[in-house]
Design a protein around this motif. Sequence first.
Motif, PDB file in Angstrom:
ATOM      1  N   LYS A 198     -15.115   4.169  -7.875  1.00  0.00           N
ATOM      2  CA  LYS A 198     -13.934   3.314  -7.665  1.00  0.00           C
ATOM      3  C   LYS A 198     -14.353   1.952  -7.149  1.00  0.00           C
ATOM      4  N   LYS A 199     -13.566   0.957  -7.485  1.00  0.00           N
ATOM      5  CA  LYS A 199     -13.761  -0.386  -6.918  1.00  0.00           C
ATOM      6  C   LYS A 199     -12.667  -0.595  -5.875  1.00  0.00           C
ATOM      7  N   PRO A 200     -13.033  -1.157  -4.730  1.00  0.00           N
ATOM      8  CA  PRO A 200     -12.007  -1.419  -3.720  1.00  0.00           C
ATOM      9  C   PRO A 200     -10.926  -2.354  -4.274  1.00  0.00           C
ATOM     10  N   THR A 201      -9.686  -2.133  -3.865  1.00  0.00           N
ATOM     11  CA  THR A 201      -8.583  -2.961  -4.362  1.00  0.00           C
ATOM     12  C   THR A 201      -8.005  -3.846  -3.265  1.00  0.00           C
ATOM     13  N   ARG A 202      -8.491  -3.670  -2.027  1.00  0.00           N
ATOM     14  CA  ARG A 202      -7.928  -4.453  -0.925  1.00  0.00           C
ATOM     15  C   ARG A 202      -8.966  -5.419  -0.374  1.00  0.00           C
ATOM     16  N   SER A 203      -8.476  -6.415   0.368  1.00  0.00           N
ATOM     17  CA  SER A 203      -9.413  -7.429   0.849  1.00  0.00           C
ATOM     18  C   SER A 203      -9.870  -7.162   2.283  1.00  0.00           C
ATOM     19  N   GLN A 204      -9.088  -6.415   3.059  1.00  0.00           N
ATOM     20  CA  GLN A 204      -9.510  -6.176   4.447  1.00  0.00           C
ATOM     21  C   GLN A 204     -10.649  -5.166   4.473  1.00  0.00           C
ATOM     22  N   ARG A 205     -11.770  -5.565   5.043  1.00  0.00           N
ATOM     23  CA  ARG A 205     -12.944  -4.690   5.072  1.00  0.00           C
ATOM     24  C   ARG A 205     -12.983  -3.906   6.382  1.00  0.00           C
ATOM     25  N   ILE A 206     -13.510  -2.689   6.284  1.00  0.00           N
ATOM     26  CA  ILE A 206     -13.538  -1.837   7.471  1.00  0.00           C
ATOM     27  C   ILE A 206     -14.952  -1.339   7.745  1.00  0.00           C
ATOM     28  N   ALA A 207     -15.340  -1.372   9.013  1.00  0.00           N
ATOM     29  CA  ALA A 207     -16.659  -0.868   9.407  1.00  0.00           C
ATOM     30  C   ALA A 207     -16.487   0.451  10.147  1.00  0.00           C
ATOM     31  N   VAL A 208     -17.371   1.393   9.835  1.00  0.00           N
ATOM     32  CA  VAL A 208     -17.381   2.680  10.517  1.00  0.00           C
ATOM     33  C   VAL A 208     -18.721   2.792  11.240  1.00  0.00           C
ATOM     34  N   VAL A 209     -18.691   3.161  12.507  1.00  0.00           N
ATOM     35  CA  VAL A 209     -19.929   3.296  13.273  1.00  0.00           C
ATOM     36  C   VAL A 209     -20.243   4.781  13.437  1.00  0.00           C
ATOM     37  N   GLY A 210     -21.341   5.228  12.849  1.00  0.00           N
ATOM     38  CA  GLY A 210     -21.738   6.628  12.947  1.00  0.00           C
ATOM     39  C   GLY A 210     -21.359   7.397  11.694  1.00  0.00           C
ATOM     40  N   ALA A 211     -22.336   8.084  11.109  1.00  0.00           N
ATOM     41  CA  ALA A 211     -22.113   8.809   9.854  1.00  0.00           C
ATOM     42  C   ALA A 211     -22.072  10.310  10.064  1.00  0.00           C
ATOM     43  N   GLY A 212     -21.442  10.760  11.156  1.00  0.00           N
ATOM     44  CA  GLY A 212     -21.180  12.182  11.343  1.00  0.00           C
ATOM     45  C   GLY A 212     -19.897  12.540  10.610  1.00  0.00           C
ATOM     46  N   PRO A 213     -19.417  13.777  10.764  1.00  0.00           N
ATOM     47  CA  PRO A 213     -18.205  14.178  10.046  1.00  0.00           C
ATOM     48  C   PRO A 213     -17.007  13.259  10.297  1.00  0.00           C
ATOM     49  N   ALA A 214     -16.819  12.795  11.523  1.00  0.00           N
ATOM     50  CA  ALA A 214     -15.666  11.925  11.800  1.00  0.00           C
ATOM     51  C   ALA A 214     -15.765  10.635  10.991  1.00  0.00           C
ATOM     52  N   GLY A 215     -16.923   9.993  11.037  1.00  0.00           N
ATOM     53  CA  GLY A 215     -17.117   8.735  10.330  1.00  0.00           C
ATOM     54  C   GLY A 215     -17.044   8.909   8.825  1.00  0.00           C
ATOM     55  N   LEU A 216     -17.660   9.966   8.320  1.00  0.00           N
ATOM     56  CA  LEU A 216     -17.675  10.194   6.867  1.00  0.00           C
ATOM     57  C   LEU A 216     -16.255  10.400   6.346  1.00  0.00           C
ATOM     58  N   VAL A 217     -15.486  11.211   7.049  1.00  0.00           N
ATOM     59  CA  VAL A 217     -14.127  11.507   6.592  1.00  0.00           C
ATOM     60  C   VAL A 217     -13.244  10.270   6.673  1.00  0.00           C
ATOM     61  N   CYS A 218     -13.368   9.524   7.765  1.00  0.00           N
ATOM     62  CA  CYS A 218     -12.574   8.315   7.921  1.00  0.00           C
ATOM     63  C   CYS A 218     -12.905   7.335   6.788  1.00  0.00           C
ATOM     64  N   ALA A 219     -14.191   7.172   6.510  1.00  0.00           N
ATOM     65  CA  ALA A 219     -14.624   6.241   5.460  1.00  0.00           C
ATOM     66  C   ALA A 219     -14.077   6.678   4.100  1.00  0.00           C
ATOM     67  N   GLY A 220     -14.151   7.973   3.829  1.00  0.00           N
ATOM     68  CA  GLY A 220     -13.685   8.484   2.535  1.00  0.00           C
ATOM     69  C   GLY A 220     -12.198   8.227   2.342  1.00  0.00           C
ATOM     70  N   ASP A 221     -11.410   8.512   3.360  1.00  0.00           N
ATOM     71  CA  ASP A 221      -9.965   8.314   3.240  1.00  0.00           C
ATOM     72  C   ASP A 221      -9.621   6.845   3.044  1.00  0.00           C
ATOM     73  N   LEU A 222     -10.297   5.972   3.770  1.00  0.00           N
ATOM     74  CA  LEU A 222     -10.014   4.536   3.648  1.00  0.00           C
ATOM     75  C   LEU A 222     -10.435   4.023   2.271  1.00  0.00           C
ATOM     76  N   ALA A 223     -11.558   4.520   1.770  1.00  0.00           N
ATOM     77  CA  ALA A 223     -12.004   4.088   0.445  1.00  0.00           C
ATOM     78  C   ALA A 223     -10.994   4.532  -0.620  1.00  0.00           C
ATOM     79  N   ARG A 224     -10.466   5.732  -0.452  1.00  0.00           N
ATOM     80  CA  ARG A 224      -9.458   6.219  -1.410  1.00  0.00           C
ATOM     81  C   ARG A 224      -8.205   5.356  -1.369  1.00  0.00           C
ATOM     82  N   LEU A 225      -7.935   4.761  -0.224  1.00  0.00           N
ATOM     83  CA  LEU A 225      -6.775   3.867  -0.106  1.00  0.00           C
ATOM     84  C   LEU A 225      -7.093   2.466  -0.630  1.00  0.00           C
ATOM     85  N   GLY A 226      -8.344   2.255  -1.055  1.00  0.00           N
ATOM     86  CA  GLY A 226      -8.687   0.976  -1.673  1.00  0.00           C
ATOM     87  C   GLY A 226      -9.415  -0.012  -0.777  1.00  0.00           C
ATOM     88  N   TYR A 227      -9.767   0.399   0.452  1.00  0.00           N
ATOM     89  CA  TYR A 227     -10.461  -0.531   1.351  1.00  0.00           C
ATOM     90  C   TYR A 227     -11.968  -0.530   1.082  1.00  0.00           C
TER      91      TYR A 227
END
Lengths: 466, 282
Positions: free
Chosen positions: A135-164
């Motif tokens: 997928k290509k992001p569709t939104r302009s606001q960029r988001i940073a996630v600190v830490g690639a444990g389960p919390a960070g991975l899941v948060c990143a995945g959901d935001l990417a699905r929303l287009g961020y």
Amino acid sequence: MPAKRIKKTPMLERNAKLRATDFMEVNEGYSKAAAAFEAERCLRCQDPICVAGCPVHIPIPEFIHEIAAGNMPRAAEILRSANPLPAVCGRVCPQEDQCEKVCHMAKRFKPVGIGYLERYVADWERAQPKSEDAKKPTRSQRIAVVGAGPAGLVCAGDLARLGYPVTIYEGLHAPGGVLRYGIPEFRLPNEILDWEIDQLRALGVEIVCNVVVGKTLQLDDLFDKMGYSAVFIGTGAGLPKFLGIPGENFNGVYSANEFLTRINLMQSYKFPETDTPLYIGKRVAVIGAGNTAMDAIRSALRVGAEKGMSIYRRSQKEMTARVEEYHHALEEGVEFHWLTNPIEIIGNDKGMVTGVKCARMELGKQDESGRARPIPIKGSEFVIPLDNIVLSLGNSPNPLLVNNTPGLEKNKHGCLIMKNDTPQTSKKWVYAGGDAVTGAATVILAAGAGKDAAAAIHKDLSEVVV
Amino acid sequence: MPKIIEKRVLTPITKMFRFDAPMIASAARPGQFVILRVREGGERIPLTIADFDAKSGVVTIVVQEVGVTSRILGAHKVGDNILDVLGPLGEPAHIPPGGHVVGIGGGFGSAALWCLMRELKERGDRTTVILGARHDHLLLLIDELREVCDNLELCTDDGSVGFKGLVTERLQQLMDGPGKPDHVIAIGPMPMMRAIANTTRDTGIATQVSMDPLMIDGTGMCGCCRVSVGDDVKFACVDGPLFDAAKVDFDEAVKRNKMYVKEEKLAAERQQKIMEEATHAS
Ligand SMILES: Cc1cc2nc3c(=O)[nH]c(=O)nc-3n(C[C@H](O)[C@H](O)[C@H](O)COP(=O)(O)OP(=O)(O)OC[C@H]3O[C@@H](n4cnc5c(N)ncnc54)[C@H](O)[C@@H]3O)c2cc1C
Ligand code: FES
């Protein structure tokens, strides 16, 4: 129709003697027939309290019903919509304290094997041709996630699905958090974690390793210099506790984090093919009886220890390990010393540990944790000869990021303070979840927190736009 | 992956590398270090930051070839990438301004004094550097260090250059003379640092040593790097690497660093053989 079979359909496990010499997975998973057979045991209750027992409220009877009906794509869809890491949670969740504990079947029989079925669906899904397109992001606001444990991975995945557009910054050289460096491969093969991470990359999530926020970058830089609109902190609880008794710095005494990191992240059991060594003697004890302790002592047997023990100052009743892990440890030959409290670690003049002096304990009144307080029995001291000691006394949040970030507040346990139980920290546009907020907890709680934070970030950013 | 842009061979087994790492270069402070890995399956080793330049985004390290990783790194060429570099880690050096600071470097430890002494000199401190080695050709970065301090002193065991004797003897002379230091900061092999700690003990001269225990993550997660400092157990990767010399338990630190000598030797020899076979084959 639901079938009232008393017992859970068993899952095949590798022979205890054989498996205790390697790092291949212990549980082998359900066959298609076994899964269908077990799925039929679900009563499809009007009031499915199992759903309430699940920290992320997976619609359990619904996905189980689809398994029974042979509709696997639908089962996978239902499961994944509620839990973004089903293959991981199906393997490591303490189901006996959650969904399966309250299952109506559990009142008279054995509960439905919800965890086994979750794992079955997730493993089926992984075997299918790739499900999510790049997928290509569709939104302009960029988001940073600190830490690639389960919390960070899941948060990143959901935001990417929303287009961020999302970037994860991870301190270690590989993503996954505890799933990578802590939980051994005989419980959670790397291949499963790698698959989940590949899915995220396919969604367009960028993962940058070797960046410690608070050192390489400051949290404020992410906004001011790098232009991120929001930040999620999922830095976990990676700070190991020590006993504070004499002798803890003798060689051969490891924190569980060090011991497991050497084995899992650094693959030291392949030394000298890999470069990180590990010293393992004949007699190894882990101090503690939680999940981490079981992982450490079962790993010790796999890297060559002849005798593995767990030394715990409370009794079996207070043990915090998952029941399944405890049973697996027993089968593999781990010895349990309950009501035994280490008071001094003993070593030789070369600085090597040679044993631990312990006192026997008895249980007294309840302490602040609600468990019976262990009290030493006078004159009961004795020494257990040992070649290695692994300290598994729990972890607290790593203070590195908080200490270097003005405006980010923590409580006396080092956990981030959140705004009225929301996923928002004391700092504007900074969100958090997982062990960094709760203290050491579980994968599913971390995943759920990542999901909630993604929703909150989306909601707050959407309000800014209009 | 940071790319190497310059390599200098300082001694047959000591190499200096400059590599591109803009984020590290702009965050680094004197006294900090990086952790790097040179291949898949490789170990993570800490190396002090010798120099850094935020403008060009370049970081300088000096590595002595002792184990597997340092050997492999030593064979890297200009244009090669270093697989993983994490940093800057640890607490920067904190030295109150205005005094006379004596920096003492032993072996490749002198590299670590480079950016530190420059910064102290630039802010107006009086700066002396004492470098020590067995022979003159083992003294590193003499010209670079001369530029960044007011007074450079060389010590060799055999007297091949400068003062004949140990750095502690020269330090004692300074302490007894008009050049008495207010602060001493020592970076080098453990026996040297321990000797310096003993030299300044009970003299009121604030002395710091840069501890180099074994490390894995470098972020406070494993505790592999613990060092006893007075009554406390510190993690060198986050609380250090610089500690009050008078309080460090050197006995314990020396023993802890020897934990894997057997394994390290085995792995280094194995690597040497692999590398020799590779040169033969090509
Ligand atoms: C050995 C072990 C066994 C366990 N077994 C189970 C189990 O069976 N079932 C279960 O449910 N739970 C288990 N747990 C607990 C579970 O793993 C954790 O609750 C969960 O991983 C927490 O997820 P998280 O995303 O909050 O943090 P973590 O998984 O800890 O991930 C945090 C990540 O952030 C990185 N990081 C930290 N600080 C920074 C920074 N400043 N900058 C950049 N990156 C940073 C870390 O390197 C890490 O990769 C176990 C824990 C351990 C240690
Ligand atoms: S290296 Fe792991 S805590 Fe310091």
